[in-house]
Design a protein around this motif. Sequence first.
Motif, PDB file in Angstrom:
ATOM      1  N   MET A 132       0.755  -1.440   0.039  1.00 45.53           N
ATOM      2  CA  MET A 132      -0.041  -0.216  -0.152  1.00 45.53           C
ATOM      3  C   MET A 132       0.456   1.069   0.205  1.00 45.53           C
ATOM      4  O   MET A 132       2.018   1.152   0.696  1.00 45.53           O
ATOM      5  CB  MET A 132      -0.526  -0.223   0.989  1.00 45.53           C
ATOM      6  CG  MET A 132      -2.349   0.822   0.635  1.00 45.53           C
ATOM      7  SD  MET A 132      -3.099   0.868   2.641  1.00 45.53           S
ATOM      8  CE  MET A 132      -4.812   0.120   2.492  1.00 45.53           C
ATOM      9  N   LYS A 133       0.197   2.488  -0.915  1.00 49.18           N
ATOM     10  CA  LYS A 133       1.101   3.441  -1.039  1.00 49.18           C
ATOM     11  C   LYS A 133       1.246   4.373   0.164  1.00 49.18           C
ATOM     12  O   LYS A 133       0.356   4.664   0.671  1.00 49.18           O
ATOM     13  CB  LYS A 133       0.728   4.530  -2.743  1.00 49.18           C
ATOM     14  CG  LYS A 133       2.122   4.293  -3.141  1.00 49.18           C
ATOM     15  CD  LYS A 133       2.028   4.755  -4.477  1.00 49.18           C
ATOM     16  CE  LYS A 133       2.763   6.154  -4.547  1.00 49.18           C
ATOM     17  NZ  LYS A 133       1.801   7.036  -5.413  1.00 49.18           N
ATOM     18  N   ARG A 134       2.118   4.958   0.979  1.00 52.65           N
ATOM     19  CA  ARG A 134       1.546   5.624   1.810  1.00 52.65           C
ATOM     20  C   ARG A 134       1.066   7.253   1.752  1.00 52.65           C
ATOM     21  O   ARG A 134       0.645   8.057   0.344  1.00 52.65           O
ATOM     22  CB  ARG A 134       3.079   6.312   2.258  1.00 52.65           C
ATOM     23  CG  ARG A 134       3.241   7.583   3.061  1.00 52.65           C
ATOM     24  CD  ARG A 134       4.652   8.077   3.647  1.00 52.65           C
ATOM     25  NE  ARG A 134       4.688   8.558   4.817  1.00 52.65           N
ATOM     26  CZ  ARG A 134       5.543   9.445   5.135  1.00 52.65           C
ATOM     27  NH1 ARG A 134       6.402  10.536   3.950  1.00 52.65           N
ATOM     28  NH2 ARG A 134       5.195  10.700   6.097  1.00 52.65           N
ATOM     29  N   LYS A 185      -2.639   4.310   4.928  1.00 55.46           N
ATOM     30  CA  LYS A 185      -0.498   3.838   5.511  1.00 55.46           C
ATOM     31  C   LYS A 185      -0.345   5.399   5.247  1.00 55.46           C
ATOM     32  O   LYS A 185      -0.352   5.751   4.716  1.00 55.46           O
ATOM     33  CB  LYS A 185      -0.507   2.577   3.994  1.00 55.46           C
ATOM     34  CG  LYS A 185       1.104   1.964   5.240  1.00 55.46           C
ATOM     35  CD  LYS A 185       2.253   1.849   4.231  1.00 55.46           C
ATOM     36  CE  LYS A 185       3.416   0.722   4.773  1.00 55.46           C
ATOM     37  NZ  LYS A 185       4.241   0.509   3.480  1.00 55.46           N
ATOM     38  N   LEU A 186      -0.496   5.493   6.911  1.00 58.93           N
ATOM     39  CA  LEU A 186       0.568   6.534   7.507  1.00 58.93           C
ATOM     40  C   LEU A 186       1.864   5.927   7.703  1.00 58.93           C
ATOM     41  O   LEU A 186       2.166   5.346   8.194  1.00 58.93           O
ATOM     42  CB  LEU A 186       0.185   6.923   8.445  1.00 58.93           C
ATOM     43  CG  LEU A 186      -2.236   7.297   8.080  1.00 58.93           C
ATOM     44  CD1 LEU A 186      -2.673   7.692   9.043  1.00 58.93           C
ATOM     45  CD2 LEU A 186      -2.025   8.324   7.633  1.00 58.93           C
ATOM     46  N   GLN A 187       2.943   6.523   7.711  1.00 56.14           N
ATOM     47  CA  GLN A 187       4.138   6.507   8.520  1.00 56.14           C
ATOM     48  C   GLN A 187       4.353   7.834   8.563  1.00 56.14           C
ATOM     49  O   GLN A 187       4.351   8.644   8.172  1.00 56.14           O
ATOM     50  CB  GLN A 187       4.511   6.787   7.569  1.00 56.14           C
ATOM     51  CG  GLN A 187       4.901   4.776   6.633  1.00 56.14           C
ATOM     52  CD  GLN A 187       6.265   4.890   5.988  1.00 56.14           C
ATOM     53  OE1 GLN A 187       5.907   5.557   4.713  1.00 56.14           O
ATOM     54  NE2 GLN A 187       6.150   3.938   5.888  1.00 56.14           N
ATOM     55  N   GLY A 188       4.961   7.944  10.209  1.00 54.19           N
ATOM     56  CA  GLY A 188       5.373   8.784  10.713  1.00 54.19           C
ATOM     57  C   GLY A 188       5.765   8.963  12.894  1.00 54.19           C
ATOM     58  O   GLY A 188       6.226   7.497  12.949  1.00 54.19           O
ATOM     59  N   TRP A 189       5.413   9.177  13.343  1.00 52.81           N
ATOM     60  CA  TRP A 189       6.020   9.331  14.866  1.00 52.81           C
ATOM     61  C   TRP A 189       5.378   9.551  15.390  1.00 52.81           C
ATOM     62  O   TRP A 189       3.951  10.796  15.255  1.00 52.81           O
ATOM     63  CB  TRP A 189       7.214  10.611  15.330  1.00 52.81           C
ATOM     64  CG  TRP A 189       8.386  10.407  14.528  1.00 52.81           C
ATOM     65  CD1 TRP A 189       9.654  10.159  15.069  1.00 52.81           C
ATOM     66  CD2 TRP A 189       8.658  11.279  12.694  1.00 52.81           C
ATOM     67  NE1 TRP A 189      10.487  10.506  14.314  1.00 52.81           N
ATOM     68  CE2 TRP A 189      10.489  11.231  12.734  1.00 52.81           C
ATOM     69  CE3 TRP A 189       8.349  11.586  11.704  1.00 52.81           C
ATOM     70  CZ2 TRP A 189      10.443  11.250  11.389  1.00 52.81           C
ATOM     71  CZ3 TRP A 189       8.561  11.935  11.069  1.00 52.81           C
ATOM     72  CH2 TRP A 189       9.977  12.037  10.385  1.00 52.81           C
ATOM     73  N   ALA A 237       4.685   2.656  10.724  1.00 54.12           N
ATOM     74  CA  ALA A 237       3.687   2.973   9.451  1.00 54.12           C
ATOM     75  C   ALA A 237       2.336   1.531  10.263  1.00 54.12           C
ATOM     76  O   ALA A 237       2.119   1.011  11.206  1.00 54.12           O
ATOM     77  CB  ALA A 237       3.985   1.518   9.088  1.00 54.12           C
ATOM     78  N   ILE A 238       0.926   2.789   9.513  1.00 54.06           N
ATOM     79  CA  ILE A 238      -0.146   2.284  10.181  1.00 54.06           C
ATOM     80  C   ILE A 238      -0.946   1.850   9.348  1.00 54.06           C
ATOM     81  O   ILE A 238      -1.235   3.365   8.126  1.00 54.06           O
ATOM     82  CB  ILE A 238      -0.493   3.302  11.508  1.00 54.06           C
ATOM     83  CG1 ILE A 238       0.575   3.491  12.227  1.00 54.06           C
ATOM     84  CG2 ILE A 238      -2.103   3.244  11.752  1.00 54.06           C
ATOM     85  CD1 ILE A 238       0.416   4.196  13.901  1.00 54.06           C
ATOM     86  N   GLU A 239      -1.380   0.956   9.163  1.00 56.33           N
ATOM     87  CA  GLU A 239      -2.198   0.885   7.922  1.00 56.33           C
ATOM     88  C   GLU A 239      -3.784   0.730   9.028  1.00 56.33           C
ATOM     89  O   GLU A 239      -3.840   0.348   9.330  1.00 56.33           O
ATOM     90  CB  GLU A 239      -2.499  -0.551   7.171  1.00 56.33           C
ATOM     91  CG  GLU A 239      -1.005  -0.206   5.844  1.00 56.33           C
ATOM     92  CD  GLU A 239      -1.368  -2.189   5.484  1.00 56.33           C
ATOM     93  OE1 GLU A 239      -1.893  -2.670   5.140  1.00 56.33           O
ATOM     94  OE2 GLU A 239       0.373  -1.362   5.047  1.00 56.33           O
ATOM     95  N   GLY A 240      -4.924   1.390   8.173  1.00 57.84           N
ATOM     96  CA  GLY A 240      -6.124   1.852   9.128  1.00 57.84           C
ATOM     97  C   GLY A 240      -6.970   2.542   8.099  1.00 57.84           C
ATOM     98  O   GLY A 240      -6.822   2.288   6.903  1.00 57.84           O
ATOM     99  N   LEU A 241      -8.199   2.546   9.224  1.00 59.50           N
ATOM    100  CA  LEU A 241     -10.110   3.209   8.349  1.00 59.50           C
ATOM    101  C   LEU A 241      -9.529   4.156   8.540  1.00 59.50           C
ATOM    102  O   LEU A 241     -10.188   4.797  10.010  1.00 59.50           O
ATOM    103  CB  LEU A 241     -11.160   1.978   8.715  1.00 59.50           C
ATOM    104  CG  LEU A 241     -12.048   2.391   8.064  1.00 59.50           C
ATOM    105  CD1 LEU A 241     -12.002   2.384   6.418  1.00 59.50           C
ATOM    106  CD2 LEU A 241     -13.125   1.471   8.326  1.00 59.50           C
ATOM    107  N   VAL A 242     -10.026   4.756   7.366  1.00 64.14           N
ATOM    108  CA  VAL A 242      -9.875   6.494   8.225  1.00 64.14           C
ATOM    109  C   VAL A 242     -11.540   6.603   8.511  1.00 64.14           C
ATOM    110  O   VAL A 242     -12.741   6.612   7.167  1.00 64.14           O
ATOM    111  CB  VAL A 242     -10.347   7.760   6.915  1.00 64.14           C
ATOM    112  CG1 VAL A 242     -10.570   8.778   7.615  1.00 64.14           C
ATOM    113  CG2 VAL A 242      -8.991   7.838   6.439  1.00 64.14           C
ATOM    114  N   GLN A 287       2.999  -1.255  12.761  1.00 62.24           N
ATOM    115  CA  GLN A 287       4.842  -1.795  12.494  1.00 62.24           C
ATOM    116  C   GLN A 287       5.301  -1.082  12.516  1.00 62.24           C
ATOM    117  O   GLN A 287       5.768   0.469  12.047  1.00 62.24           O
ATOM    118  CB  GLN A 287       5.633  -2.083  11.074  1.00 62.24           C
ATOM    119  CG  GLN A 287       6.460  -2.918  10.418  1.00 62.24           C
ATOM    120  CD  GLN A 287       7.370  -3.401   9.294  1.00 62.24           C
ATOM    121  OE1 GLN A 287       6.531  -2.832   8.339  1.00 62.24           O
ATOM    122  NE2 GLN A 287       8.144  -3.330   9.299  1.00 62.24           N
ATOM    123  N   ILE A 288       6.102  -1.186  14.204  1.00 55.76           N
ATOM    124  CA  ILE A 288       7.204  -0.263  14.763  1.00 55.76           C
ATOM    125  C   ILE A 288       8.750  -0.316  13.541  1.00 55.76           C
ATOM    126  O   ILE A 288       9.267  -0.925  13.429  1.00 55.76           O
ATOM    127  CB  ILE A 288       7.767  -1.095  16.056  1.00 55.76           C
ATOM    128  CG1 ILE A 288       6.553  -1.004  16.892  1.00 55.76           C
ATOM    129  CG2 ILE A 288       9.047   0.088  16.457  1.00 55.76           C
ATOM    130  CD1 ILE A 288       6.556  -1.206  18.216  1.00 55.76           C
TER     131      ILE A 288
END
Length: 465
Positions: free
Chosen positions: A1-3, A18-22, A62-67, A92-93
């Motif tokens: 999945m793309k960010r 898919k979100l990536q961050g702190w 990295a988080i995959e989830g539903l908005v 995923q950490i």
Amino acid sequence: MKRTLIIKTPTLVGQEVKLQGWVVTKRDHGKLTFIDLRDKSGLVQCVGFGQLGDVTPETVVAIEGLVKNRPAKLVNKDLVTGSIEIEVKKYQILNLSKELPIPIDADGYDINEESRLKYRYLDLRRARMQKNIRLRSSLTREICGSLDKREFVNIETPMLTKSTKEGARDFVVPSRFQPGKFYALPQSPQQYKQLLMTAGFERYYQIARCIRDEDLRADRGFEFTQVDLEMSFVDRADVMQLVESVVKEAVVAVGGKLKEKNFPVLTYGEAMSKYGSDKFDLRSEADKKAGKLAFAWVIDFPFFKKVDTKDVAEVRDGKSGWTFTHNPFSQPQDKYLEQHLAGKKIDQILTTQYDLVCNGYEVGGGSIRAHHPEVLMATFKTMGYTDQQIQDGVGHMLVAFGVGTPPHGGIALGLDRLVMLLAGETSLKEITPFPMSSSGRTAIMDAPAPITAEQAKELGLKINS
Ligand code: ASP
């Protein structure tokens, strides 16, 4: 999945992203774990059911989830993404964070300088620093765009070079190939930019790093950045007009508020008698509150001044007891040219120098330059240089001035100070990504540092300490 960037999430309700961050904060409520996730674009709340329990603040995930839309009473109006939240499906950490050595959730002014600079990569994560450094980037981009549009050519000049005087001590670099000889790091690209006029480029600019060994202050570092430019076939008014337009365009484009539509022009004499300083502040209390920038020009400076015997660089430059006030490469004003060539009534000679001031700081300075050998020679003679010393120092300029150098002039704008004022900060450290400490130590990497005996030998250096 793309960010997906966090700022986009409110437009993607009902979709998986898919979100990536702190991880900013974590709140555990039994099986439910709430985190605020941050990326470069913003902040969003994520909810993990039996998930996320093992993350810590500042961990990269990295988080995959539903908005999902939040229930009306849980909408946070202060947050751009406050109407939604992310229901975590999996995560995923990517890098687990230990406890941070400095807090990064506040403005950071109250943390000591040593810790802030030692952990600068964390200090830069704080919202205020992110904003300042991004503002710096935007201002630079606007200025470059404005100059590109006006057909300036962006040209780099050497960092390892020969001393060029801007009134400070040089930083020197030993040569391995020629032991006992040294390069000087540029106090400015002054001579090269003039030589680019000889070379026929007509309009040059560079975001130039300049290095000067002088006493450190809140508004002065060893290294700084100039918007350095030079133009051929121009007079003082041409340069001032162009620079004023470029500065106004760029400042307004990044959200700066100007006090005056047109920058007032004061003579040095007027500035000194009105404000007792050539770096004056034209803002009223109301202007200060409104965060306005009060630019003004200062012209008609004396070319020379008596050497301050406590200033080592001045003593070195002004061998006769006279030194330049701004720039030895300047052209005197026409009516003082004869006097300048004759080395007479030195104290009365006015230069073509123009300084740009803003809110009590000097944010730029430049001049029309000497482009005839005899004018430059006269300047150095007045400063007490022998013919040999002139040849050794600027002989190459004298040669260039004899092979078709057009009349020219330019300016250098202090990019750091401009950003500092736009950001509403009072120290350059707040807008410099990796500044030095007040005692001249570098951030994070502890320099200056000793070199090995082997390196010293290779460079032909004997270290007495
Ligand atoms: N070299 C600059 C000039 O363009 C001045 C400076 O570097 O401060 O006149």
